[in-house]
Design a protein around this motif. Structure first.
Motif, PDB file in Angstrom:
ATOM      1  N   GLY A   1     -30.666   3.108 -33.110  1.00 44.85           N
ATOM      2  CA  GLY A   1     -29.962   4.001 -32.172  1.00 44.85           C
ATOM      3  C   GLY A   1     -30.915   4.713 -31.236  1.00 44.85           C
ATOM      4  N   THR A   2     -32.035   5.187 -31.802  1.00 39.25           N
ATOM      5  CA  THR A   2     -33.029   5.881 -30.978  1.00 39.25           C
ATOM      6  C   THR A   2     -33.629   4.947 -29.937  1.00 39.25           C
ATOM      7  OG1 THR A   2     -33.567   7.333 -32.842  1.00 39.25           O
ATOM      8  CG2 THR A   2     -35.156   7.225 -31.031  1.00 39.25           C
ATOM      9  N   LEU A   3     -33.941   3.691 -30.358  1.00 33.86           N
ATOM     10  CA  LEU A   3     -34.509   2.720 -29.427  1.00 33.86           C
ATOM     11  C   LEU A   3     -33.570   2.439 -28.256  1.00 33.86           C
ATOM     12  CD1 LEU A   3     -36.310  -0.166 -31.357  1.00 33.86           C
ATOM     13  CD2 LEU A   3     -37.241   1.330 -29.589  1.00 33.86           C
ATOM     14  N   ILE A   4     -32.311   2.237 -28.551  1.00 36.60           N
ATOM     15  CA  ILE A   4     -31.344   1.947 -27.493  1.00 36.60           C
ATOM     16  C   ILE A   4     -31.190   3.147 -26.565  1.00 36.60           C
ATOM     17  CG2 ILE A   4     -28.923   1.453 -27.012  1.00 36.60           C
ATOM     18  CD1 ILE A   4     -28.867  -0.269 -29.491  1.00 36.60           C
ATOM     19  N   SER A   5     -31.106   4.333 -27.138  1.00 40.97           N
ATOM     20  CA  SER A   5     -30.968   5.551 -26.341  1.00 40.97           C
ATOM     21  C   SER A   5     -32.159   5.737 -25.409  1.00 40.97           C
ATOM     22  CB  SER A   5     -30.814   6.761 -27.256  1.00 40.97           C
ATOM     23  OG  SER A   5     -30.678   7.943 -26.505  1.00 40.97           O
TER      24      SER A   5
END
Length: 815
Positions: free
Chosen positions: A385-389
């Motif tokens: 999730g952090t990577l995509i954000s």
């Protein structure tokens, strides 16, 4: 460096600064103030009426992550990779991005202008346009040129286009391309009907009425197809900022000349943002559901096939149920098969995820979603999730900033760090999962060895039943997941909340500000004249008052002479009751204090710094006032270089004092009787080549001896001392010297030379007289009482031919 005495003078002048004097100087320029203020108000009025009015509308939104409960980990669908959506800075950047504004401009068709001729310019009538242009965006249209529509009937109009240039451009909005166009004639004009297609080489659109009941007959409108990218660039200037630092409140504001256009754009940009954010938020769920639905169809067919095979086997072998031992073994095998399948799915997913992460630098919604597995390690879910954000934030920033932008560089570093952390988590959990799978496989092997103790028929039935149970479990699982994904999509909640929509509620224009412009006009109308007066005072090096003379010089002031308004210099003789005549009488009285009491004959030398300061006029009238008082007076013209005195008495200048001094004529021959009793005149005579040498002649001494015996007063009109030295020689024969300073003509430094001689004792019995002084009643002064020039406002009625201005009369009335 200034001399010490001049420094003292400057300090004294500063200390004696007269506020009242400057106040009345300002009042004296009241006409200038009135004219400039009126001019400023007229300009302000023209600006307020002619300047294009600019309005500003605002909207307030909040960006807050509104997570549907179905997105929780208990749902077993971990497709919400996007992370929290309340990244205020990202939203602000999106709202200003080119891509986002292109969508809004395209949706609203803002590349089409609707115009009508106004009083001062063509006005934008968007929102009030009685018709709409339905444009074929796949066709090349004439760009940036006014197209005139003249409605000859309610349903017919004439299109007129003036081609003033040789080359134009056509634009295709679908392809975002342009091409050149050369018109065949300077004027295009053709009639069309409403609802019919306007199709030419350079146009393709349809005009449709917005209100079928409206009457367009006789009306003229204009339309224009603008450059798409230029319009997008204009609206990218929309102001987007947080309402308060540290909060999720965002305020959008836009300026323009058409409030309806601004209102629609702000509201549309929020709607497009909300739609895109919703779509992006559920993109993972949509892809997951599509994948699950594909597997569901396959698994449904497999279940039907296995169910058919199982039924056929039971009928052929006349065996329908397993033994008690077989049922137990089947249950154990089914459980172990499900566990093994889950482990394999996890390993497959981890391998796919690892491969995806290692092969890319940008991570978006195409990242593999765990559709059929449950991820036990929360760190993987968090890292993905952090990577995509972070990746989305990076892509958004790259649209508007350079790679050297510090926040962008920081995001890139965070992506690298998070990527490394995620790969370590995947590697770790793969090892754990493989160990668990090996353990399950061993249990399956032991269970399979037990199955061999059953009869061959029962073993085969058990295998059919085992396959059926596994397929049925997968079928039910996929059905549940598809339902959960569909529910999540349907129940999607927007992160964008509109707190205050943009709305026209009668806001006043922010430009031009009428009251502000009038206030500026009043201020400038006051400040500019004041500045003019100050600069004028600073740059003015002319002597304008007795006070200035007294402040700057040591020689005393004997009197003040007014402006001569008669046709010639014989002011006292021709107008004895005038103010100027009275000032000469006062001067006659004041000069008596300069004479020695035992002196029977008095010689007065009249001089100045330069010409045109009134020497001759003063000499003539001083001689006149003495003669009119019954004193034998002679007026001697010693200005041998520029003689003028003879003109006022009507004499020629062929003979004069020069002829006497060089021995050509006797004193009686050069002395002439004037029409004024007791006044004789000796003119200068022909201009000699050597006037200084003539004055230095011994004959000059003899002349004054004779004149002193014959006359009570000898008035000498001498040349200016600032230009020639002749007058300085004549000072030796004087009993009193009048040094003229002309009001607002003589420069402040001119009398300094004679003043220095007075301080050094080289010149005595000398006084200044301020000549050509014009009374300004607004100053509230009356110089005459002390210096021989009237009594200010109190002298009214005592002198003839006095003229007063309207302001003077008005002031007199109220004072």
């Amino acid at each position: 460096m200034k001399p010490l005495q001049n420094q003292k003078f400057d300090i004294a002048e500063l200390n004696n600064f007269d506020i009242k004097e400057y106040f009345f100087k300002i009042v004296d320029h009241w006409k200038l103030f009135v004219v400039v203020i009126l001019f400023g108000l007229i300009i302000a009025n023209i600006l307020n009426r002619r300047t294009q009015r600019i309005y500003e509308l605002k909207s307030l939104i909040t960006v807050k992550d509104e997570q549907n409960p179905l997105f929780a980990s208990s749902t077993n669908i971990a497709f919400n990779w996007g992370g929290p959506s309340d990244q205020v800075e990202t939203i602000i950047t999106i709202l200003k991005s080119r891509t986002h504004n292109e969508k809004v401009v395209s949706n609203l068709k803002y590349y089409i202008d609707y115009l009508k001729e106004g009083r001062y310019r063509k006005e934008d009538i968007y929102g009030r346009n009685p018709f709409t242009v339905d444009l074929d965006t796949s066709f090349y249209q004439l760009r940036g040129t006014l197209i005139q529509l003249d409605f000859i009937e309610n349903d017919k109009f004439i299109i007129s286009i003036e081609f003033e240039e040789d080359k134009y451009n056509l634009i295709n909005y679908s392809l975002d391309k342009s091409k050149p166009f050369i018109p065949e004639s300077e004027l295009y004009k053709q009639t069309f009907s409403i609802g019919s297609i306007v199709e030419t080489q350079f146009l393709n659109f349809t005009i449709n009425k917005n209100d079928l009941g409206s009457d367009l007959k006789g009306q003229t409108y204009f339309i224009r197809f603008n450059n798409f990218n230029s319009i997008v660039g204009r609206f990218r200037k929309i102001e987007v900022e947080t309402k308060k630092k540290g909060t999720s409140l965002i305020e959008l504001s836009l300026k323009g000349s058409n409030k309806k256009r601004i209102q629609d754009y702000i509201n549309a940009t929020v709607e497009v943002l909300d739609r895109d954010q919703r779509k992006q938020k559920i993109q993972y769920a949509i892809k997951t559901k599509e994948y699950i639905d594909t597997l569901f169809i396959v698994e449904s067919q497999n279940l039907k096939n296995i169910e058919s095979d199982l039924g056929s086997y039971k009928q052929r072998n006349d065996i329908y149920d397993l033994s008690a031992e077989g049922s137990i073994l089947l249950g154990e095998a089914t459980s172990l098969d499900a566990e093994s399948l889950q482990m394999k799915n996890r390993l497959d997913y981890y391998n796919n995820l690892e491969s995806y992460i290692r092969s890319r630098d940008i991570y978006n919604e195409s990242i593999p979603a765990p559709a059929l597995v449950n991820i036990e390690d929360p760190n993987i879910t968090k890292s993905v999730g952090t990577l995509i954000s972070l990746s989305k934030a990076k892509e958004t920033l790259e649209l508007t900033v350079k790679t050297s932008y510090p926040p962008l560089k920081k995001i890139i570093e965070e992506i690298k760090l998070e990527r490394q952390v995620l790969l370590e988590h995947i590697s770790s959990i793969k090892i754990t999962t493989k160990n668990s799978l090996n353990s399950v496989n061993k249990q399956i092997a032991r269970n399979n060895s037990k199955l061999r103790t059953l009869s061959p028929k029962e073993q085969k039935l058990l295998n059919f039943q085992r396959k059926y149970n596994i397929t049925e479990a997968n079928y039910n699982y996929l059905k549940q997941k598809s339902y959960e994904a569909g529910t999540a999509i349907a129940a999607n909640v927007s992160d964008i909340k509109v707190l205050d929509k943009a709305k026209d509620i009668g806001q006043a224009p922010i430009y031009p500000k009428g009251s502000f412009n009038y206030l500026v006009a009043l201020m400038l109308g006051t400040v500019l004249p004041l500045l003019f007066i100050v600069i004028k005072e600073i740059l003015d090096n002319k002597i304008s008052s007795v006070e200035e003379i007294e402040k700057m010089y040591k020689i005393p002031v004997l009197g003040v002479l007014g402006r001569n308004k008669t046709e010639n210099r014989l002011a006292v003789f021709q107008n004895p009751n005038s103010t100027i005549a009275e000032s000469f009488r006062a001067l006659r009285s004041n000069i008596q204090f300069m004479f020695k009491r035992d002196s029977k004959s008095k010689t007065i030398v009249i001089t100045s710094s330069v010409s045109k300061e009134g020497k001759t006029m003063t000499a003539i009238n001083m001689a006149t006032v003495f003669a009119l008082s019954g004193k034998k007076t002679v007026l001697v013209g010693f200005d041998l270089r520029k003689p003028k005195m003879h003109e006022d008495f009507g004499f020629d200048n062929k003979i004069g004092i020069v002829n006497y001094l060089i021995g050509e004529k006797s004193l009686e021959e050069v002395t002439r009787k004037s029409e004024i009793e007791y006044l004789d005149v000796i003119t200068s005579g022909t201009v000699p080549p050597n006037p200084s040498e003539i004055i230095l002649n011994d004959a000059t001494n003899e002349l004054f001896k004779i004149l002193k015996e014959k006359y009570e007063y000898i008035i000498v009109d001498s040349p200016p001392v600032g230009l020639v030295a002749d007058a300085l020689e004549l000072f030796n024969f004087s009993d009193a010297i009048i040094y003229l300073i002309r009001h607002n003509y003589s420069e402040k430094g001119m009398p300094k030379m004679i003043d220095d001689k007075y301080i050094l004792g080289e010149v005595k019995n000398i006084s200044y007289v301020l000549n050509d002084f014009k009374v300004k009643n607004s100053y509230g002064r009356g110089y005459g009482y002390g210096y021989g020039y009237g009594y200010g406002k109190y002298g009214s009625g005592y002198h003839s031919n006095e003229k007063q201005s309207f302001l003077s009369k008005l002031k007199k009335k109220f004072t």
